[in-house]
Design a protein around this motif. Structure first.
Motif, PDB file in Angstrom:
ATOM      1  N   PHE A  48      14.472  -1.804  -1.190  1.00 54.52           N
ATOM      2  CA  PHE A  48      13.390  -1.933  -0.221  1.00 54.52           C
ATOM      3  C   PHE A  48      13.680  -1.095   1.017  1.00 54.52           C
ATOM      4  CE2 PHE A  48      11.893  -5.928  -2.318  1.00 54.52           C
ATOM      5  CZ  PHE A  48      10.565  -5.546  -2.453  1.00 54.52           C
ATOM      6  N   THR A  49      13.079   0.079   1.068  1.00 51.28           N
ATOM      7  CA  THR A  49      13.080   0.878   2.299  1.00 51.28           C
ATOM      8  C   THR A  49      11.804   0.541   3.083  1.00 51.28           C
ATOM      9  OG1 THR A  49      11.907   2.683   1.196  1.00 51.28           O
ATOM     10  CG2 THR A  49      14.338   2.732   1.146  1.00 51.28           C
ATOM     11  N   MET A  50      11.678   1.101   4.291  1.00 50.13           N
ATOM     12  CA  MET A  50      10.483   0.853   5.082  1.00 50.13           C
ATOM     13  C   MET A  50       9.242   1.358   4.358  1.00 50.13           C
ATOM     14  SD  MET A  50      11.113  -0.796   7.878  1.00 50.13           S
ATOM     15  CE  MET A  50       9.652  -0.456   8.858  1.00 50.13           C
ATOM     16  N   ARG A  51       9.342   2.529   3.767  1.00 53.37           N
ATOM     17  CA  ARG A  51       8.206   3.090   3.040  1.00 53.37           C
ATOM     18  C   ARG A  51       7.832   2.214   1.847  1.00 53.37           C
ATOM     19  NH1 ARG A  51       5.545   7.910   2.068  1.00 53.37           N
ATOM     20  NH2 ARG A  51       4.963   8.275  -0.099  1.00 53.37           N
ATOM     21  N   CYS A  52       8.846   1.775   1.109  1.00 51.09           N
ATOM     22  CA  CYS A  52       8.595   0.918  -0.050  1.00 51.09           C
ATOM     23  C   CYS A  52       7.967  -0.406   0.376  1.00 51.09           C
ATOM     24  CB  CYS A  52       9.902   0.673  -0.806  1.00 51.09           C
ATOM     25  SG  CYS A  52       9.741  -0.376  -2.260  1.00 51.09           S
ATOM     26  N   ALA A  53       8.451  -0.969   1.492  1.00 54.50           N
ATOM     27  CA  ALA A  53       7.914  -2.233   1.983  1.00 54.50           C
ATOM     28  C   ALA A  53       6.443  -2.081   2.374  1.00 54.50           C
ATOM     29  CB  ALA A  53       8.733  -2.721   3.172  1.00 54.50           C
ATOM     30  N   ARG A  54       6.108  -0.999   3.057  1.00 58.43           N
ATOM     31  CA  ARG A  54       4.705  -0.781   3.465  1.00 58.43           C
ATOM     32  C   ARG A  54       3.803  -0.622   2.240  1.00 58.43           C
ATOM     33  NH1 ARG A  54       7.147   3.092   7.262  1.00 58.43           N
ATOM     34  NH2 ARG A  54       7.344   2.087   9.309  1.00 58.43           N
ATOM     35  N   MET A  55       4.257   0.148   1.256  1.00 59.73           N
ATOM     36  CA  MET A  55       3.463   0.347   0.050  1.00 59.73           C
ATOM     37  C   MET A  55       3.283  -0.971  -0.708  1.00 59.73           C
ATOM     38  SD  MET A  55       2.471   3.422   0.085  1.00 59.73           S
ATOM     39  CE  MET A  55       1.758   3.412  -1.551  1.00 59.73           C
ATOM     40  N   THR A  56       4.336  -1.780  -0.743  1.00 59.76           N
ATOM     41  CA  THR A  56       4.254  -3.064  -1.426  1.00 59.76           C
ATOM     42  C   THR A  56       3.222  -3.971  -0.770  1.00 59.76           C
ATOM     43  OG1 THR A  56       6.595  -2.913  -2.042  1.00 59.76           O
ATOM     44  CG2 THR A  56       5.563  -5.083  -2.167  1.00 59.76           C
ATOM     45  N   VAL A  57       3.210  -3.998   0.567  1.00 60.77           N
ATOM     46  CA  VAL A  57       2.238  -4.823   1.297  1.00 60.77           C
ATOM     47  C   VAL A  57       0.811  -4.344   1.027  1.00 60.77           C
ATOM     48  CG1 VAL A  57       1.372  -5.352   3.612  1.00 60.77           C
ATOM     49  CG2 VAL A  57       3.794  -5.617   3.094  1.00 60.77           C
ATOM     50  N   ILE A  58       0.601  -3.027   1.018  1.00 63.24           N
ATOM     51  CA  ILE A  58      -0.732  -2.484   0.743  1.00 63.24           C
ATOM     52  C   ILE A  58      -1.199  -2.903  -0.650  1.00 63.24           C
ATOM     53  CG2 ILE A  58      -2.028  -0.356   0.354  1.00 63.24           C
ATOM     54  CD1 ILE A  58      -0.303   0.939   2.545  1.00 63.24           C
ATOM     55  N   VAL A  59      -0.304  -2.812  -1.631  1.00 63.38           N
ATOM     56  CA  VAL A  59      -0.649  -3.205  -3.002  1.00 63.38           C
ATOM     57  C   VAL A  59      -0.984  -4.693  -3.062  1.00 63.38           C
ATOM     58  CG1 VAL A  59       0.257  -3.479  -5.339  1.00 63.38           C
ATOM     59  CG2 VAL A  59       0.669  -1.359  -4.087  1.00 63.38           C
ATOM     60  N   VAL A  60      -0.183  -5.522  -2.391  1.00 66.08           N
ATOM     61  CA  VAL A  60      -0.429  -6.968  -2.393  1.00 66.08           C
ATOM     62  C   VAL A  60      -1.792  -7.295  -1.784  1.00 66.08           C
ATOM     63  CG1 VAL A  60       0.315  -9.148  -1.332  1.00 66.08           C
ATOM     64  CG2 VAL A  60       1.999  -7.650  -2.403  1.00 66.08           C
ATOM     65  N   ILE A  61      -2.111  -6.663  -0.658  1.00 66.27           N
ATOM     66  CA  ILE A  61      -3.402  -6.906  -0.004  1.00 66.27           C
ATOM     67  C   ILE A  61      -4.551  -6.512  -0.924  1.00 66.27           C
ATOM     68  CG2 ILE A  61      -4.895  -6.187   1.890  1.00 66.27           C
ATOM     69  CD1 ILE A  61      -2.395  -5.960   3.633  1.00 66.27           C
ATOM     70  N   LEU A  62      -4.438  -5.358  -1.584  1.00 65.52           N
ATOM     71  CA  LEU A  62      -5.507  -4.900  -2.480  1.00 65.52           C
ATOM     72  C   LEU A  62      -5.648  -5.831  -3.689  1.00 65.52           C
ATOM     73  CD1 LEU A  62      -4.958  -1.027  -2.459  1.00 65.52           C
ATOM     74  CD2 LEU A  62      -6.737  -2.329  -1.285  1.00 65.52           C
ATOM     75  N   VAL A  63      -4.521  -6.293  -4.212  1.00 67.58           N
ATOM     76  CA  VAL A  63      -4.554  -7.180  -5.376  1.00 67.58           C
ATOM     77  C   VAL A  63      -5.296  -8.472  -5.055  1.00 67.58           C
ATOM     78  CG1 VAL A  63      -3.099  -8.663  -6.827  1.00 67.58           C
ATOM     79  CG2 VAL A  63      -2.520  -6.261  -6.532  1.00 67.58           C
ATOM     80  N   PHE A  64      -5.084  -9.005  -3.866  1.00 72.97           N
ATOM     81  CA  PHE A  64      -5.737 -10.262  -3.495  1.00 72.97           C
ATOM     82  C   PHE A  64      -7.120 -10.062  -2.881  1.00 72.97           C
ATOM     83  CE2 PHE A  64      -1.195 -11.776  -3.162  1.00 72.97           C
ATOM     84  CZ  PHE A  64      -1.264 -12.538  -4.321  1.00 72.97           C
ATOM     85  N   LEU A  65      -7.392  -8.864  -2.372  1.00 71.22           N
ATOM     86  CA  LEU A  65      -8.676  -8.624  -1.712  1.00 71.22           C
ATOM     87  C   LEU A  65      -9.771  -8.217  -2.688  1.00 71.22           C
ATOM     88  CD1 LEU A  65     -10.395  -8.294   0.848  1.00 71.22           C
ATOM     89  CD2 LEU A  65      -9.499  -5.964   1.048  1.00 71.22           C
ATOM     90  N   ILE A  66      -9.455  -7.329  -3.608  1.00 72.41           N
ATOM     91  CA  ILE A  66     -10.480  -6.765  -4.492  1.00 72.41           C
ATOM     92  C   ILE A  66     -11.227  -7.845  -5.294  1.00 72.41           C
ATOM     93  CG2 ILE A  66     -10.832  -5.326  -6.542  1.00 72.41           C
ATOM     94  CD1 ILE A  66      -8.708  -3.423  -5.417  1.00 72.41           C
ATOM     95  N   PRO A  67     -10.541  -8.841  -5.898  1.00 75.74           N
ATOM     96  CA  PRO A  67     -11.305  -9.861  -6.635  1.00 75.74           C
ATOM     97  C   PRO A  67     -12.205 -10.712  -5.747  1.00 75.74           C
ATOM     98  CG  PRO A  67      -8.995  -9.861  -7.292  1.00 75.74           C
ATOM     99  CD  PRO A  67      -9.087  -9.020  -6.061  1.00 75.74           C
ATOM    100  N   LEU A  68     -11.950 -10.725  -4.435  1.00 74.50           N
ATOM    101  CA  LEU A  68     -12.734 -11.555  -3.532  1.00 74.50           C
ATOM    102  C   LEU A  68     -13.850 -10.802  -2.816  1.00 74.50           C
ATOM    103  CD1 LEU A  68      -9.817 -13.570  -1.875  1.00 74.50           C
ATOM    104  CD2 LEU A  68     -11.288 -14.280  -3.760  1.00 74.50           C
ATOM    105  N   ILE A  69     -13.904  -9.478  -2.983  1.00 74.49           N
ATOM    106  CA  ILE A  69     -14.942  -8.692  -2.297  1.00 74.49           C
ATOM    107  C   ILE A  69     -16.359  -9.139  -2.673  1.00 74.49           C
ATOM    108  CG2 ILE A  69     -15.971  -6.391  -2.177  1.00 74.49           C
ATOM    109  CD1 ILE A  69     -13.195  -5.215  -2.087  1.00 74.49           C
ATOM    110  N   PRO A  70     -16.641  -9.472  -3.942  1.00 79.30           N
ATOM    111  CA  PRO A  70     -18.004  -9.940  -4.263  1.00 79.30           C
ATOM    112  C   PRO A  70     -18.435 -11.167  -3.465  1.00 79.30           C
ATOM    113  CG  PRO A  70     -16.833  -9.361  -6.261  1.00 79.30           C
ATOM    114  CD  PRO A  70     -15.827  -9.313  -5.159  1.00 79.30           C
ATOM    115  N   ASP A  71     -17.459 -11.949  -2.972  1.00 79.47           N
ATOM    116  CA  ASP A  71     -17.817 -13.131  -2.195  1.00 79.47           C
ATOM    117  C   ASP A  71     -18.584 -12.781  -0.927  1.00 79.47           C
ATOM    118  OD1 ASP A  71     -16.512 -14.502  -4.099  1.00 79.47           O
ATOM    119  OD2 ASP A  71     -14.762 -15.022  -2.898  1.00 79.47           O
ATOM    120  N   VAL A  72     -18.314 -11.598  -0.365  1.00 79.65           N
ATOM    121  CA  VAL A  72     -19.000 -11.195   0.863  1.00 79.65           C
ATOM    122  C   VAL A  72     -20.497 -11.080   0.628  1.00 79.65           C
ATOM    123  CG1 VAL A  72     -19.173  -9.387   2.614  1.00 79.65           C
ATOM    124  CG2 VAL A  72     -16.938  -9.992   1.666  1.00 79.65           C
ATOM    125  N   VAL A  73     -20.888 -10.690  -0.592  1.00 79.05           N
ATOM    126  CA  VAL A  73     -22.310 -10.476  -0.910  1.00 79.05           C
ATOM    127  C   VAL A  73     -22.945 -11.726  -1.525  1.00 79.05           C
ATOM    128  CG1 VAL A  73     -23.934  -9.053  -2.219  1.00 79.05           C
ATOM    129  CG2 VAL A  73     -21.844  -8.034  -1.249  1.00 79.05           C
TER     130      VAL A  73
END
Length: 313
Positions: free
Chosen positions: A133-158
């Motif tokens: 886990f470098t800083m770059r790896c940590a940032r990329m991991t967080v971005i992936v985690v956010i997308l994984v949990f956000l994308i299935p919930l986007i239809p809820d906005v509509v």
């Protein structure tokens, strides 16, 4: 007991259940908001903390915790105390509650799991593990985690709107308890068995902070497990109104510790680590900190100027 007495006792239990739960939640929201904001400020302000890969996971969990307590917990407490359902009053708040409330909870738990995994890797005697886990790896991991949990919930906005603002699908969450227990034990074993690796005082203090946080989360997860299992076990039982009210009171009281995961990290860190207490004091004393940095920079510049003058002569 007469029917009137039973009905009165049922109403009293229901009222006590709502009041205890709501006031406890509001207290936790207040302390949690202050604590998470202080954590964010300290981890951004103190250079040595923000340069650690773990800080990426922790900062994300602090922000997600704020999202969770304000979008999910506040509306419930407000409804119980005032009788006004904010979710029915505003379609926007309803969508925000189910989108960011669920996402905040899952991202918080996911980031805490990543912190526990990273602590295990950093305390490992294997050099390659400690460098994963470098800083770059940590940032990329967080971005992936956010997308994984956000994308299935986007239809809820509509589409996520009904007059009662109830869920249209299954809850979207993860269970971190086994992960935290497993990597907490593995980290503790590394710390106890590996003595030849030299760790600085900061790493030791961070290990203490994270292990304390993991222990707290594991302990407060036990009431959650009870509240999840109990309705299933007693679903076949025929319950009177009094028994239902009594169960509701105890289940609400057991549900209160569940919010501590999102509210108490600052206080756990502050109590567990003397180095973190000093960092908090340094971060809060902004004027003094800036003055010391300015004085140090001035001394360095003066010293450099004197060296140049000596060189010219």
């Amino acid at each position: 007991m007469t029917n009137t007495t039973i009905s009165s006792e049922v109403l009293n239990l229901q009222l006590a259940s709502r009041l205890i739960f709501s006031y406890a939640i509001l207290i936790f929201i207040a302390f949690g908001t202050i604590g998470n904001l202080l954590n964010i400020f300290v981890f951004i302000r103190i250079k040595v903390l923000r340069q650690m890969p773990n800080s990426v996971f922790l900062l994300t969990s602090f922000v997600a915790s704020l999202m969770q307590i304000w979008t999910t917990r506040f509306s419930t407490a407000f409804l119980n105390l005032t009788g006004v359902d904010l979710l029915k009053q505003s379609r926007f708040y309803c969508e925000i509650r189910w989108l960011f409330g669920r996402m905040g909870a899952t991202i918080t738990m996911a980031c805490i799991c990543l912190v526990s995994i990273n602590r295990f890797l950093i305390t490992s005697p294997n050099v390659r593990y400690r460098q994963i886990f470098t800083m770059r790896c940590a940032r990329m991991t967080v971005i992936v985690v956010i997308l994984v949990f956000l994308i299935p919930l986007i239809p809820d906005v509509v589409y996520y709107w009904t007059p009662s603002c109830t869920r249209t699908g299954a809850p979207y969450c993860i269970v971190p308890f086994p992960v935290l227990v497993l990597f907490g034990i593995l980290t503790w074993r590394n710390l106890c068995s590996v003595r030849i690796i030299q760790r600085n005082r900061l790493e030791e203090q961070v290990n203490r902070m994270i292990l304390s946080e993991l222990v707290m989360i594991c302990i407060t997860s036990i009431p959650n497990i009870i509240t999840a299992i109990y309705p299933i076990v007693t679903s076949s039982m025929t319950k009177s109104q009094l028994r239902v009210a009594q169960d509701g009171l105890w289940l609400n009281m057991l549900a209160i510790p569940s919010i501590t995961t999102y509210c108490t990290s600052f206080y756990v860190f502050y109590a567990a680590s003397s180095a973190y207490r000093k960092n908090v004091q340094t971060a809060l004393n902004c004027t003094k900190h800036n003055r010391i940095e300015t004085q140090t920079r001035s001394r360095q510049q003066n010293a450099s100027l004197r060296m140049r003058i000596i060189a010219l002569h």
